[in-house]
Design an enzyme around this catalytic site. Structure first.
Site, PDB file in Angstrom:
ATOM      1  N   THR A   1       0.813  -1.208   0.000  1.00  0.00           N
ATOM      2  CA  THR A   1       0.000   0.000   0.000  1.00  0.00           C
ATOM      3  C   THR A   1       0.850   1.263   0.000  1.00  0.00           C
ATOM      4  O   THR A   1       1.958   1.307   0.525  1.00  0.00           O
ATOM      5  CB  THR A   1      -0.954   0.039   1.208  1.00  0.00           C
ATOM      6  OG1 THR A   1      -0.229   0.411   2.385  1.00  0.00           O
ATOM      7  CG2 THR A   1      -1.615  -1.315   1.422  1.00  0.00           C
TER       8      THR A   1
ATOM      9  N   ASP B   1      -4.134   5.973   2.026  1.00  0.00           N
ATOM     10  CA  ASP B   1      -3.673   7.162   2.726  1.00  0.00           C
ATOM     11  C   ASP B   1      -4.008   6.946   4.199  1.00  0.00           C
ATOM     12  O   ASP B   1      -5.181   6.969   4.573  1.00  0.00           O
ATOM     13  CB  ASP B   1      -4.367   8.409   2.188  1.00  0.00           C
ATOM     14  CG  ASP B   1      -3.940   9.689   2.891  1.00  0.00           C
ATOM     15  OD1 ASP B   1      -3.249   9.612   3.933  1.00  0.00           O
ATOM     16  OD2 ASP B   1      -4.319  10.779   2.420  1.00  0.00           O
TER      17      ASP B   1
ATOM     18  N   ASN C   1       4.092   0.426   8.766  1.00  0.00           N
ATOM     19  CA  ASN C   1       5.448   0.877   8.465  1.00  0.00           C
ATOM     20  C   ASN C   1       5.498   2.327   7.993  1.00  0.00           C
ATOM     21  O   ASN C   1       6.518   2.994   8.159  1.00  0.00           O
ATOM     22  CB  ASN C   1       6.039  -0.042   7.378  1.00  0.00           C
ATOM     23  CG  ASN C   1       7.282   0.530   6.735  1.00  0.00           C
ATOM     24  OD1 ASN C   1       8.331   0.634   7.356  1.00  0.00           O
ATOM     25  ND2 ASN C   1       7.154   0.930   5.468  1.00  0.00           N
TER      26      ASN C   1
ATOM     27  N   TYR D   1       8.381  14.406  15.729  1.00  0.00           N
ATOM     28  CA  TYR D   1       8.614  13.014  15.305  1.00  0.00           C
ATOM     29  C   TYR D   1       8.780  12.119  16.529  1.00  0.00           C
ATOM     30  O   TYR D   1       8.161  11.061  16.628  1.00  0.00           O
ATOM     31  CB  TYR D   1       9.861  12.940  14.424  1.00  0.00           C
ATOM     32  CG  TYR D   1      10.185  11.530  13.956  1.00  0.00           C
ATOM     33  CD1 TYR D   1       9.471  10.964  12.909  1.00  0.00           C
ATOM     34  CD2 TYR D   1      11.180  10.787  14.567  1.00  0.00           C
ATOM     35  CE1 TYR D   1       9.754   9.667  12.486  1.00  0.00           C
ATOM     36  CE2 TYR D   1      11.464   9.497  14.154  1.00  0.00           C
ATOM     37  CZ  TYR D   1      10.746   8.942  13.106  1.00  0.00           C
ATOM     38  OH  TYR D   1      11.026   7.658  12.700  1.00  0.00           O
TER      39      TYR D   1
ATOM     40  N   LYS E   1       6.197   9.121  17.821  1.00  0.00           N
ATOM     41  CA  LYS E   1       6.644   7.743  18.014  1.00  0.00           C
ATOM     42  C   LYS E   1       6.460   7.303  19.472  1.00  0.00           C
ATOM     43  O   LYS E   1       6.157   6.134  19.738  1.00  0.00           O
ATOM     44  CB  LYS E   1       8.107   7.601  17.593  1.00  0.00           C
ATOM     45  CG  LYS E   1       8.334   7.724  16.094  1.00  0.00           C
ATOM     46  CD  LYS E   1       7.620   6.624  15.322  1.00  0.00           C
ATOM     47  CE  LYS E   1       7.950   6.639  13.850  1.00  0.00           C
ATOM     48  NZ  LYS E   1       7.285   5.542  13.097  1.00  0.00           N
TER      49      LYS E   1
ATOM     50  N   VAL F   1      18.026   3.957   9.832  1.00  0.00           N
ATOM     51  CA  VAL F   1      18.053   2.908   8.823  1.00  0.00           C
ATOM     52  C   VAL F   1      18.455   3.554   7.503  1.00  0.00           C
ATOM     53  O   VAL F   1      18.049   4.685   7.198  1.00  0.00           O
ATOM     54  CB  VAL F   1      16.674   2.227   8.679  1.00  0.00           C
ATOM     55  CG1 VAL F   1      16.742   1.089   7.664  1.00  0.00           C
ATOM     56  CG2 VAL F   1      16.206   1.713  10.036  1.00  0.00           C
TER      57      VAL F   1
ATOM     58  N   THR G   1      17.845   4.442   4.535  1.00  0.00           N
ATOM     59  CA  THR G   1      16.776   4.680   3.565  1.00  0.00           C
ATOM     60  C   THR G   1      16.775   6.169   3.219  1.00  0.00           C
ATOM     61  O   THR G   1      17.425   6.973   3.900  1.00  0.00           O
ATOM     62  CB  THR G   1      15.403   4.301   4.153  1.00  0.00           C
ATOM     63  OG1 THR G   1      15.106   5.181   5.245  1.00  0.00           O
ATOM     64  CG2 THR G   1      15.385   2.855   4.625  1.00  0.00           C
TER      65      THR G   1
END
Length: 237
Positions: free
Chosen positions: A37, A55, A78, A142, A146, A175, A177
């Protein structure tokens, strides 16, 4: 114990570096189908991968995903977003609200929406991807989002356990990314993290502490605040 073998997995944020590994590695472990997704789903060269528009900040979109994926046995929350600044003062109100929508409200509402589907399947799983930021406030909103998700995951775990749904929370540092491309310091490889997560799920673990930094930060929570944030000591000198 939960198993990826024969599972039907739904991954949010599947277009990203970490999400892509969640998709491919689930299939490598025997999943029969993966709903990949994203707000703008991409094309995948595998008929076992079903692109699905989602979304996570939109209730109607969540409801549509539930209707389109009634066979899910594993939900992986995720998808995530970072604000333009780590300061709570240097971002707009819209930035703060938007980050909470993506990182907190979205995963919680998805879990609520898919709970009846998961509860109806044996050995079903919910995976929430947190961060070391759940316990260490270096990221402004952020970190706050979390931390809120971590608390919600604990509540979801308690409520879903009697219904046969296993809940695993994932904590890690940076990570490698695109989301962390400007961050300095050691970074986990996405594939390495996903392997750790799936190993933990299949072992029945409730929590993943994916690197030494995360282990150290969690252990420091029992100490005084100024030990975790040494800069506070200089302000009180």
């Amino acid at each position: 114990m939960p198993s990826l073998n024969g599972a039907v997995v739904l991954v949010t944020g599947a277009n990203g570096g970490l999400g892509t590994h969640f998709v491919h590695d689930a299939l490598a472990r025997g999943a029969t189908k993966v709903y990949a997704t994203a707000r703008s789903p991409r094309t995948w060269d595998d008929e076992r991968i079903v692109p699905l528009t989602l979304d996570v900040t939109d209730t109607a979109s969540i409801d549509a995903a539930v209707a389109a994926a009634p066979d899910v046995t594993m939900l992986i929350n995720n998808a995530g977003a970072v604000p333009p600044s780590a300061s709570l003062f240097d971002v707009s109100e819209a930035d703060i609200r938007g980050n909470m929508e993506t990182n907190f409200f979205g995963p919680v509402f998805l879990a609520r929406a898919f709970a009846p589907i998961l509860a109806a399947k044996p050995d079903s799983v919910l995976v929430d991807v947190h961060s070391v930021a759940s316990w260490y406030a270096f990221g402004g909103v952020y970190s706050a989002s979390k931390a809120a998700l971590w608390s919600a995951t604990n509540s979801l775990r308690i409520e879903l356990a009697p219904k046969g749904v296993h809940v695993t929370g994932v904590h890690m540092g940076y990570v490698d990314t695109p989301m962390a491309e400007h961050a300095e310091g050691p970074k986990l490889l996405p594939g390495e993290l996903v392997t750790t997560v799936y190993d933990a799920v299949e072992a029945g673990a409730y929590e993943v502490l994916a690197d030494e930094l995360t282990v150290q930060v969690k252990s420091a929570l029992s100490g005084p605040v100024e030990a975790l944030y040494p800069d506070l000591q200089s302000t009180n000198a």
